[in-house]
Write a protein that holds these residues in place. Structure first.
Motif, PDB file in Angstrom:
ATOM      1  N   LEU A  53       2.812   9.681   3.029  1.00 27.47           N
ATOM      2  CA  LEU A  53       3.811  10.753   2.893  1.00 27.47           C
ATOM      3  C   LEU A  53       3.946  11.250   1.456  1.00 27.47           C
ATOM      4  O   LEU A  53       4.630  12.245   1.204  1.00 27.47           O
ATOM      5  N   GLY A  54       3.316  10.559   0.515  1.00 30.69           N
ATOM      6  CA  GLY A  54       3.424  10.950  -0.887  1.00 30.69           C
ATOM      7  C   GLY A  54       4.803  10.698  -1.456  1.00 30.69           C
ATOM      8  O   GLY A  54       5.305  11.459  -2.290  1.00 30.69           O
ATOM      9  N   GLU A  55       5.412   9.602  -1.046  1.00 39.50           N
ATOM     10  CA  GLU A  55       6.775   9.282  -1.463  1.00 39.50           C
ATOM     11  C   GLU A  55       6.821   7.851  -1.973  1.00 39.50           C
ATOM     12  O   GLU A  55       5.960   7.021  -1.660  1.00 39.50           O
ATOM     13  N   ASP A  56       7.833   7.543  -2.789  1.00 35.63           N
ATOM     14  CA  ASP A  56       8.011   6.189  -3.298  1.00 35.63           C
ATOM     15  C   ASP A  56       8.530   5.285  -2.183  1.00 35.63           C
ATOM     16  O   ASP A  56       9.497   5.628  -1.488  1.00 35.63           O
ATOM     17  N   VAL A  57       7.911   4.141  -1.992  1.00 36.05           N
ATOM     18  CA  VAL A  57       8.267   3.267  -0.884  1.00 36.05           C
ATOM     19  C   VAL A  57       9.714   2.797  -0.981  1.00 36.05           C
ATOM     20  O   VAL A  57      10.421   2.679   0.028  1.00 36.05           O
ATOM     21  N   HIS A  58      10.199   2.568  -2.210  1.00 40.27           N
ATOM     22  CA  HIS A  58      11.572   2.087  -2.364  1.00 40.27           C
ATOM     23  C   HIS A  58      12.590   3.194  -2.149  1.00 40.27           C
ATOM     24  O   HIS A  58      13.750   2.914  -1.829  1.00 40.27           O
ATOM     25  N   ALA A  59      12.165   4.431  -2.322  1.00 37.16           N
ATOM     26  CA  ALA A  59      13.061   5.545  -2.022  1.00 37.16           C
ATOM     27  C   ALA A  59      13.261   5.679  -0.516  1.00 37.16           C
ATOM     28  O   ALA A  59      14.342   6.059  -0.048  1.00 37.16           O
ATOM     29  N   LEU A  60      12.220   5.369   0.249  1.00 40.99           N
ATOM     30  CA  LEU A  60      12.304   5.457   1.702  1.00 40.99           C
ATOM     31  C   LEU A  60      12.995   4.232   2.299  1.00 40.99           C
ATOM     32  O   LEU A  60      13.785   4.346   3.238  1.00 40.99           O
ATOM     33  N   TRP A  61      12.685   3.047   1.743  1.00 33.84           N
ATOM     34  CA  TRP A  61      13.250   1.803   2.274  1.00 33.84           C
ATOM     35  C   TRP A  61      13.744   0.940   1.112  1.00 33.84           C
ATOM     36  O   TRP A  61      13.036   0.051   0.620  1.00 33.84           O
ATOM     37  N   PRO A  62      14.954   1.202   0.614  1.00 35.36           N
ATOM     38  CA  PRO A  62      15.489   0.446  -0.530  1.00 35.36           C
ATOM     39  C   PRO A  62      15.537  -1.060  -0.292  1.00 35.36           C
ATOM     40  O   PRO A  62      15.501  -1.841  -1.245  1.00 35.36           O
ATOM     41  N   ALA A  63      15.615  -1.477   0.987  1.00 29.01           N
ATOM     42  CA  ALA A  63      15.697  -2.908   1.282  1.00 29.01           C
ATOM     43  C   ALA A  63      14.451  -3.669   0.836  1.00 29.01           C
ATOM     44  O   ALA A  63      14.480  -4.892   0.685  1.00 29.01           O
ATOM     45  N   LEU A  64      13.343  -2.943   0.627  1.00 28.55           N
ATOM     46  CA  LEU A  64      12.106  -3.593   0.204  1.00 28.55           C
ATOM     47  C   LEU A  64      12.065  -3.869  -1.295  1.00 28.55           C
ATOM     48  O   LEU A  64      11.149  -4.529  -1.778  1.00 28.55           O
ATOM     49  N   ARG A  65      13.048  -3.345  -2.010  1.00 33.06           N
ATOM     50  CA  ARG A  65      13.070  -3.575  -3.461  1.00 33.06           C
ATOM     51  C   ARG A  65      13.445  -5.030  -3.706  1.00 33.06           C
ATOM     52  O   ARG A  65      14.531  -5.469  -3.345  1.00 33.06           O
ATOM     53  N   GLN A  66      12.558  -5.755  -4.327  1.00 36.82           N
ATOM     54  CA  GLN A  66      12.776  -7.176  -4.578  1.00 36.82           C
ATOM     55  C   GLN A  66      13.102  -7.409  -6.042  1.00 36.82           C
ATOM     56  O   GLN A  66      12.355  -6.989  -6.931  1.00 36.82           O
ATOM     57  N   ALA A  67      14.217  -8.057  -6.270  1.00 36.47           N
ATOM     58  CA  ALA A  67      14.552  -8.432  -7.639  1.00 36.47           C
ATOM     59  C   ALA A  67      13.649  -9.576  -8.076  1.00 36.47           C
ATOM     60  O   ALA A  67      13.349 -10.481  -7.293  1.00 36.47           O
ATOM     61  N   ARG A  68      13.182  -9.498  -9.333  1.00 30.35           N
ATOM     62  CA  ARG A  68      12.364 -10.595  -9.842  1.00 30.35           C
ATOM     63  C   ARG A  68      13.226 -11.829 -10.007  1.00 30.35           C
ATOM     64  O   ARG A  68      14.309 -11.764 -10.592  1.00 30.35           O
TER      65      ARG A  68
END
Length: 247
Positions: A53-68
């Protein structure tokens, strides 16, 4: 709640549930659930869909953002001291003596080094003669940031006097091959004492003289770590500093 961001991106690109499903090799009903039920796909599938889709994955699914995950102790941390006054000057001297390539000193004054170890200039000359690049940056006594620091320390004009005294200590080194001395007027958040891949970082705390503030001793451990952060900070200040001329 629907995933409106995903719905909008698909609509703007002319994607249907079926066409996107075909590209990422899932059932169209799965894509429908992503949109209407705000379901989060598996990470690998989400990344492929976002790229399609040419989009940032975390913009589409913020739940996938993993904190280090935080490390209990950084592999770069050699020692942590409650205050600089706890460290024998011999610790600084030994570290500088071991330097083979680079010595960097970034301070406002730090006259304690010369006062406790009068041979400091001789040591720096010896290191430079062996091919070590020596850079010393002391505070410009006339800088508003230095004067502000004096007010914060409640030492008033004392810090300005210490900056001038520090420059007097280092001035005999000017003209020595391999040694550079500059003055800087930056807001100094930490004093730095670097020898090759080791650095002593003396934190600056509002209202506290540097001798009463914490120090962490770091040793470089790979690229992009804490050590490199401070090394880059030194370079940034050095680039703004004014060379001290002979005479």
């Amino acid at each position: 709640m629907p995933n409106e961001r995903l719905r909008a991106v698909m609509a703007s690109g002319g994607w249907t549930y079926a066409t996107l499903a075909e590209k990422v090799e899932v059932d169209p009903k799965s894509v429908e659930r992503w949109v209407n039920l705000n379901r989060t796909p598996r990470r690998s599938t989400a990344i492929l869909a976002a790229e399609t889709l040419g989009e940032d994955v975390h913009a589409l699914w913020p739940a996938l953002r993993q904190a280090r995950p935080a490390r209990a102790v950084s592999p770069e941390l050699v020692a942590l001291y409650d205050q600089r006054a706890d460290i024998p000057v011999s610790t600084f001297v030994e570290m500088l003596t071991q330097a083979r390539e680079r010595i960097d000193v970034l301070v406002y004054a730090a006259v304690f080094l010369h006062e406790a170890y009068p041979r400091l200039n001789d040591l720096l000359r010896e290191r430079a003669a062996q091919g070590c690049a020596v850079r010393v940056a002391v505070g410009d006594a006339d800088s508003p940031n230095v004067q502000q620091r004096g007010q914060e320390e409640k030492f008033g004009h004392g810090i300005e006097s210490r900056c001038r005294l520090a420059l007097l200590h280092y001035r005999p080194l000017i003209g020595t091959p391999g040694v550079e001395v500059r003055t800087h007027g930056t807001t100094l958040y930490n004093s730095l004492y670097r020898a090759d891949d080791q650095v002593m970082v003396n934190a600056h705390v509002w209202g506290v003289n540097a001798y009463g503030a914490p120090v962490w001793h770091l040793r470089r451990h790979g690229e992009g770590g804490i050590f490199d952060t401070y090394a880059q900070s030194f370079d940034a200040v050095w680039a703004t500093a004014t060379p001290v001329q002979e005479g």
